[in-house]
Write a protein that holds these residues in place. Structure first.
Motif, PDB file in Angstrom:
ATOM      1  N   LEU A 139      16.363 -14.977  -5.143  1.00 22.85           N
ATOM      2  CA  LEU A 139      16.442 -13.740  -5.357  1.00 22.85           C
ATOM      3  C   LEU A 139      15.327 -13.108  -4.392  1.00 22.85           C
ATOM      4  O   LEU A 139      14.158 -13.703  -4.375  1.00 22.85           O
ATOM      5  CB  LEU A 139      16.303 -13.145  -6.886  1.00 22.85           C
ATOM      6  CG  LEU A 139      17.517 -14.012  -7.594  1.00 22.85           C
ATOM      7  CD1 LEU A 139      17.240 -13.400  -9.128  1.00 22.85           C
ATOM      8  CD2 LEU A 139      18.641 -14.058  -7.136  1.00 22.85           C
ATOM      9  N   THR A 140      15.257 -11.778  -4.285  1.00 22.34           N
ATOM     10  CA  THR A 140      14.360 -10.957  -3.547  1.00 22.34           C
ATOM     11  C   THR A 140      13.601 -10.162  -4.677  1.00 22.34           C
ATOM     12  O   THR A 140      14.270  -9.572  -5.442  1.00 22.34           O
ATOM     13  CB  THR A 140      14.638 -10.212  -2.488  1.00 22.34           C
ATOM     14  OG1 THR A 140      15.720  -9.344  -2.953  1.00 22.34           O
ATOM     15  CG2 THR A 140      15.050 -10.967  -1.255  1.00 22.34           C
ATOM     16  N   LEU A 141      12.315 -10.125  -4.881  1.00 17.45           N
ATOM     17  CA  LEU A 141      11.426  -9.329  -5.792  1.00 17.45           C
ATOM     18  C   LEU A 141      10.722  -8.191  -5.197  1.00 17.45           C
ATOM     19  O   LEU A 141      10.114  -8.467  -4.477  1.00 17.45           O
ATOM     20  CB  LEU A 141      10.347 -10.458  -6.799  1.00 17.45           C
ATOM     21  CG  LEU A 141       9.834  -9.582  -7.868  1.00 17.45           C
ATOM     22  CD1 LEU A 141      10.554  -9.159  -9.155  1.00 17.45           C
ATOM     23  CD2 LEU A 141       8.552 -10.491  -8.340  1.00 17.45           C
ATOM     24  N   SER A 142      11.323  -6.872  -5.471  1.00 15.81           N
ATOM     25  CA  SER A 142      10.673  -5.886  -5.088  1.00 15.81           C
ATOM     26  C   SER A 142       9.467  -5.291  -5.645  1.00 15.81           C
ATOM     27  O   SER A 142       9.653  -5.132  -6.953  1.00 15.81           O
ATOM     28  CB  SER A 142      11.706  -4.575  -4.679  1.00 15.81           C
ATOM     29  OG  SER A 142      12.777  -5.310  -3.894  1.00 15.81           O
ATOM     30  N   VAL A 143       8.585  -4.749  -5.175  1.00 14.86           N
ATOM     31  CA  VAL A 143       7.356  -3.858  -5.858  1.00 14.86           C
ATOM     32  C   VAL A 143       7.542  -2.510  -5.506  1.00 14.86           C
ATOM     33  O   VAL A 143       7.199  -2.291  -4.216  1.00 14.86           O
ATOM     34  CB  VAL A 143       5.950  -4.735  -5.554  1.00 14.86           C
ATOM     35  CG1 VAL A 143       4.818  -3.831  -6.270  1.00 14.86           C
ATOM     36  CG2 VAL A 143       6.051  -6.123  -5.747  1.00 14.86           C
ATOM     37  N   GLY A 144       7.905  -1.580  -6.350  1.00 12.91           N
ATOM     38  CA  GLY A 144       8.147  -0.485  -5.900  1.00 12.91           C
ATOM     39  C   GLY A 144       9.351  -0.235  -4.987  1.00 12.91           C
ATOM     40  O   GLY A 144      10.444  -0.871  -5.417  1.00 12.91           O
ATOM     41  N   ASN A 145       9.463  -0.206  -3.824  1.00 13.88           N
ATOM     42  CA  ASN A 145      10.518   0.071  -2.775  1.00 13.88           C
ATOM     43  C   ASN A 145      10.217  -1.036  -1.771  1.00 13.88           C
ATOM     44  O   ASN A 145      10.893  -1.047  -0.732  1.00 13.88           O
ATOM     45  CB  ASN A 145      10.667   1.464  -2.206  1.00 13.88           C
ATOM     46  CG  ASN A 145       9.439   1.930  -1.487  1.00 13.88           C
ATOM     47  OD1 ASN A 145       8.442   1.284  -1.442  1.00 13.88           O
ATOM     48  ND2 ASN A 145       9.478   3.047  -0.671  1.00 13.88           N
TER      49      ASN A 145
ATOM     50  N   VAL B   8      11.628  -5.341  -9.382  1.00 13.70           N
ATOM     51  CA  VAL B   8      13.027  -5.334  -9.505  1.00 13.70           C
ATOM     52  C   VAL B   8      13.361  -6.631  -8.741  1.00 13.70           C
ATOM     53  O   VAL B   8      12.936  -6.946  -7.430  1.00 13.70           O
ATOM     54  CB  VAL B   8      13.792  -4.041  -8.450  1.00 13.70           C
ATOM     55  CG1 VAL B   8      15.392  -4.271  -8.549  1.00 13.70           C
ATOM     56  CG2 VAL B   8      13.472  -2.893  -9.422  1.00 13.70           C
ATOM     57  N   ALA B   9      14.131  -7.386  -9.474  1.00 10.35           N
ATOM     58  CA  ALA B   9      14.880  -8.892  -8.778  1.00 10.35           C
ATOM     59  C   ALA B   9      15.968  -8.699  -8.408  1.00 10.35           C
ATOM     60  O   ALA B   9      17.218  -8.181  -9.137  1.00 10.35           O
ATOM     61  CB  ALA B   9      14.745  -9.788  -9.787  1.00 10.35           C
ATOM     62  N   GLU B  10      16.457  -8.558  -7.191  1.00 10.40           N
ATOM     63  CA  GLU B  10      17.516  -8.318  -6.463  1.00 10.40           C
ATOM     64  C   GLU B  10      18.451  -9.483  -6.040  1.00 10.40           C
ATOM     65  O   GLU B  10      18.014 -10.481  -5.566  1.00 10.40           O
ATOM     66  CB  GLU B  10      17.458  -7.676  -4.955  1.00 10.40           C
ATOM     67  CG  GLU B  10      18.703  -7.205  -4.540  1.00 10.40           C
ATOM     68  CD  GLU B  10      18.309  -6.154  -3.125  1.00 10.40           C
ATOM     69  OE1 GLU B  10      19.046  -6.619  -2.335  1.00 10.40           O
ATOM     70  OE2 GLU B  10      17.369  -5.144  -3.351  1.00 10.40           O
ATOM     71  N   VAL B  11      19.827  -9.588  -6.736  1.00 12.36           N
ATOM     72  CA  VAL B  11      20.327 -10.883  -6.411  1.00 12.36           C
ATOM     73  C   VAL B  11      20.927 -10.996  -5.125  1.00 12.36           C
ATOM     74  O   VAL B  11      20.818 -11.757  -4.350  1.00 12.36           O
ATOM     75  CB  VAL B  11      21.660 -10.710  -7.487  1.00 12.36           C
ATOM     76  CG1 VAL B  11      22.773 -11.953  -7.256  1.00 12.36           C
ATOM     77  CG2 VAL B  11      21.270 -10.797  -8.884  1.00 12.36           C
TER      78      VAL B  11
END
Length: 343
Positions: free
Chosen positions: A295-301, A262-265
């Motif tokens: 942006l921050t890229l999340s792997v899982g949570n 998930v890429a979070e703005v």
């Protein structure tokens, strides 16, 4: 422990002897019940009891592997177990085996020198009879193997050596190779007759036929790894190998697991009443985020990478810029917790 007599007891004993009340039969020598082990200084023991016990443990594993492999190959019930582990001279070993017999000279690479694998003729002919379509009965006569029978036994011995390699894995990466097969023990003089060897005797039962299989390893061959034949080294290596084995298996299984990226703005705290009042076309302003911020890229949570938004062809994509360190990750978790409390 010797019992010390008091002065009164000594006086009474002397008085009884002088008066003739006690005869010589009343004084019998005390029998020594201690067990005396004869030790021959011409052939000193090279292996301690602990080392012999470790060799026995290794070949108990070898016996279990051989039981499984031979049962599958012969399509018959096979049982192999360690009968004994002894140290003796090579001459004594040669005298203890029949002639003719199946005697395989084994190269113990990377160890120097050779070992000997001897299979009882009853077991040899039982295996051959089983592979040739018979019921697995051993030959009643003693004779040398034909060329075809010897070729068949080579295949069996190669499979047995594969089991030996696996059983020795905890101590050394052994790569045993079959040299030649002899039928007369006098033609397999791998060491001088007075050289000490360790002899592992295994009992094999195939159907109704039973016999012995001997593994003879000279001391000069096994000497470089004698220090590793200890219970402490054995069990520690077992734990290490088990951990490594399970770790490799886990990595292999996890390699195919799909994870959500998930890429979070940006993120912000919003009261629940404002969320309920949101409509299509409303604009949400992020106070602490600039348009050029990564942006921050999340792997899982878990937030793992900083990235930059873009496109590849007609598809939206992100480019990884750097990895998020542990301190930044902890800050993200604190902000997320505060946001959950506000909601």
């Amino acid at each position: 422990m010797n019992e010390v007599l008091s002065q009164d007891e000594i006086d009474q004993l002397l008085q009884a002897i002088s008066s003739g009340d006690s005869g010589a039969d009343d004084f019998k020598p005390v029998s020594d019940t201690r067990k005396i082990k004869i030790y021959d200084f011409k052939r000193p023991d090279k292996f301690s009891k602990e080392q012999i016990r470790t060799v026995q443990i290794m070949h108990e594993t070898f016996a279990r592997l051989t039981t499984t492999s031979l049962s599958a190959q012969l399509r018959s019930l096979v049982h192999v177990h360690v009968a004994s582990v002894d140290q003796l001279t090579y001459e004594e070993f040669v005298r203890s085996i029949p002639t003719p017999t199946t005697l395989a000279v084994i190269n113990m690479d990377p160890l120097k020198g050779n070992a000997v694998l001897e299979i009882d003729p009853a077991i040899t002919f039982s295996v051959i009879d089983r592979l040739f379509g018979g019921t697995g009965q051993g030959a009643k006569v003693s004779r040398d193997l034909t060329d075809i029978e010897q070729s068949v036994m080579e295949g069996i011995i190669v499979r047995i050596l594969a089991n030996m390699r696996e059983a020795w894995t905890q101590v050394i990466d052994l790569r045993p190779r079959l040299g030649q097969i002899e039928t007369n023990p006098q033609f397999a003089q791998i060491v001088p007759p007075s050289e000490m060897v360790i002899l592992v005797t295994l009992e094999i039962k195939i159907g109704e036929e039973a016999g012995m299989m001997n593994i003879c390893i000279p001391y000069i061959t096994i000497e470089p790894i004698v220090s590793k034949l200890s219970s402490q080294f054995w069990f520690s290596s077992v734990r290490r190998s088990s951990t490594t084995q399970y770790l490799g298996t886990l990595k292999e299984k996890l390699a195919d697991v799909e994870m959500q990226l998930v890429a979070e703005v940006a993120s912000m705290n919003v009261p629940i009443r404002d969320v309920l009042n949101l409509r299509v076309g409303d604009v949400v302003r992020f106070n602490n985020t600039k348009i050029n911020d990564p942006l921050t890229l999340s792997v899982g949570n878990k937030k793992k990478f900083y990235c930059q938004a873009g496109t590849i062809g007609k598809k939206v994509a992100v480019q990884v810029i750097s990895k998020i360190n542990e301190s930044d990750e902890e800050n993200f978790e604190e902000l997320s917790a505060e946001g959950e409390e506000s909601i």
